[in-house]
Design an enzyme around this catalytic site. Structure first.
Site, PDB file in Angstrom:
ATOM      1  N   TYR A 239       1.368  -1.375   0.205  1.00  0.00           N
ATOM      2  CA  TYR A 239      -0.137  -0.156   0.153  1.00  0.00           C
ATOM      3  C   TYR A 239       0.794   1.290   0.305  1.00  0.00           C
ATOM      4  O   TYR A 239       0.684   2.169  -0.030  1.00  0.00           O
ATOM      5  CB  TYR A 239      -1.346  -0.054   0.903  1.00  0.00           C
TER       6      TYR A 239
ATOM      7  N   GLU B 129      -6.910 -28.477  10.887  1.00  0.00           N
ATOM      8  CA  GLU B 129      -7.494 -26.731   9.669  1.00  0.00           C
ATOM      9  C   GLU B 129      -8.182 -26.485   8.677  1.00  0.00           C
ATOM     10  O   GLU B 129      -8.000 -24.871   8.992  1.00  0.00           O
ATOM     11  CB  GLU B 129      -7.263 -28.652   8.393  1.00  0.00           C
TER      12      GLU B 129
ATOM     13  N   ASP C 161      -9.604 -31.832   6.908  1.00  0.00           N
ATOM     14  CA  ASP C 161     -10.233 -33.060   6.118  1.00  0.00           C
ATOM     15  C   ASP C 161      -9.804 -34.377   5.013  1.00  0.00           C
ATOM     16  O   ASP C 161      -8.611 -34.462   5.430  1.00  0.00           O
ATOM     17  CB  ASP C 161     -11.139 -32.101   4.826  1.00  0.00           C
TER      18      ASP C 161
END
Length: 353
Positions: free
Chosen positions: A95, A181, A234
């Site tokens: 920025y 996760e 997962d």
């Protein structure tokens, strides 16, 4: 800091020498994404070989002149920050001149290239990453500015500190660390007061692919407490990939493996074999996409899978079924199955790999 300043001065001196000899200046950077530059070491994970192939960022070539200029620009910003002992996030750097840099990704890549070129960890360059990870559970520490943080008493998670290197006085009675996760699963375990119920533990999430600070914190917790570290992901190729990043590191950050990897991480769940064992209804599972198949095939070829025969078996089960499952699939058994049955049983009877 004098080491950082000297390293930058050497680069600039090289540029000036080239100009004095009427030659086009060149910056030489290691090829960070080339698997041929990576070796696998059981005790460290993926690390860059000393004689790695390099690429040249030339100032006289249309394809790389812009990148050359941006590297010098960021080097000058780093030099000023180290000199004045100030810090900036990668976002701050972007920025400071969005038109010049074009995108945040360009800044991120250049900072990693500079870190690799100078052989200096990114934190020592006074560039902080924006943190997205959370930590909760039996842990307290003091931040660099003296702020005391207690994760034990809060019902909400604490953001992973942006300067992990600077935290001190870490104390904990945790019996283990659980890497989760996803944010949703992490919040669910938090709501169920999991870290107090089973036995005191520390929970941490990178909310998907972990950022540098989350990985640094996992490593710092391991160095400080030497307690077991379990991962809850997962049952899909993406989850396995994320777990491998914590355990063995990533190719693009292999030059920093010694500070980032934790080879003692164990795979607690969700295992592909659990789905059969728990009689999870096939309708609750998700079919593989072509992307999943490619990702799994690439993971199966990686050097670290060979030394994990039990992991290999699980990946074969996943590949044969072509089905994946999110941790949330356990709610099909009961709403609090994960925290009430699944995790306590796994931890008690050693159901990890």
């Amino acid at each position: 800091s004098s080491e950082v300043l000297e390293a930058i001065e050497n680069v600039i001196q090289g540029v000036l020498q080239s100009l004095a000899q009427k030659k086009a200046p060149v910056l030489t950077v290691a090829n960070r994404t080339d698997w041929r530059n990576i070796e696998f070491k059981d005790s460290v994970g993926l690390q860059m070989i000393p004689a790695s192939t390099t690429k040249q960022i030339r100032s006289d070539c249309p394809q790389s002149a812009r990148r050359f200029a941006l590297m010098l620009k960021i080097l000058s910003m780093i030099y000023k920050m180290v000199q004045s002992n100030t810090y900036a996030t990668k976002r701050d750097i972007y920025y400071s001149d969005t038109l010049l840099f074009g995108s945040q990704g360009v800044v991120d890549q250049i900072i990693n290239d500079i870190s690799c070129m100078l052989k200096i960890p990114r934190r020592s360059l006074h560039v902080l990453a924006t943190t997205k990870g959370f930590v909760a559970g039996n842990l307290s520490y003091t931040e660099e500015d003296g702020t005391k943080v207690n994760c034990t008493c809060s019902a909400t998670a604490v953001t992973v500190p942006s300067n992990v290197q600077g935290i001190k006085n870490l104390t904990s009675h945790a019996k283990f660390i659980l890497i989760v996760e996803k944010d949703a699963t992490f919040q669910r375990l938090l709501d169920d007061d999991f870290f107090n119920k089973v036995s005191p533990c520390i929970m941490i999430t990178g909310r998907g692919i972990p950022d540098l600070n989350t990985r640094l914190l996992v490593r710092k917790l391991w160095d400080s407490f030497q307690i077991p570290i379990f991962s809850l992901m997962d049952a899909d190729p993406h989850g396995v990939e994320i777990m491998c990043v914590y355990k063995y590191g990533s190719v693009s950050m292999s030059f920093e493996a010694h500070h980032l990897t934790v080879p003692s991480v164990k795979w607690l769940g969700l295992l592909p074999s659990d789905l059969e064992r728990l009689n999870i209804c096939k309708d609750a599972l998700i079919p593989f996409t072509k992307q999943d198949e490619n990702k799994l095939a690439s993971i199966q070829k990686r050097p670290y899978i060979d030394c994990q025969p039990l992991w290999k078996k699980e990946l074969e089960i996943m590949a044969a079924s072509k089905l994946k499952a999110e941790i949330q699939v356990l709610t099909s058994l009961s709403s609090d199955y994960l925290s009430r049955v699944y995790l306590p049983n796994k931890l008690q009877f050693g159901g990890w790999l």
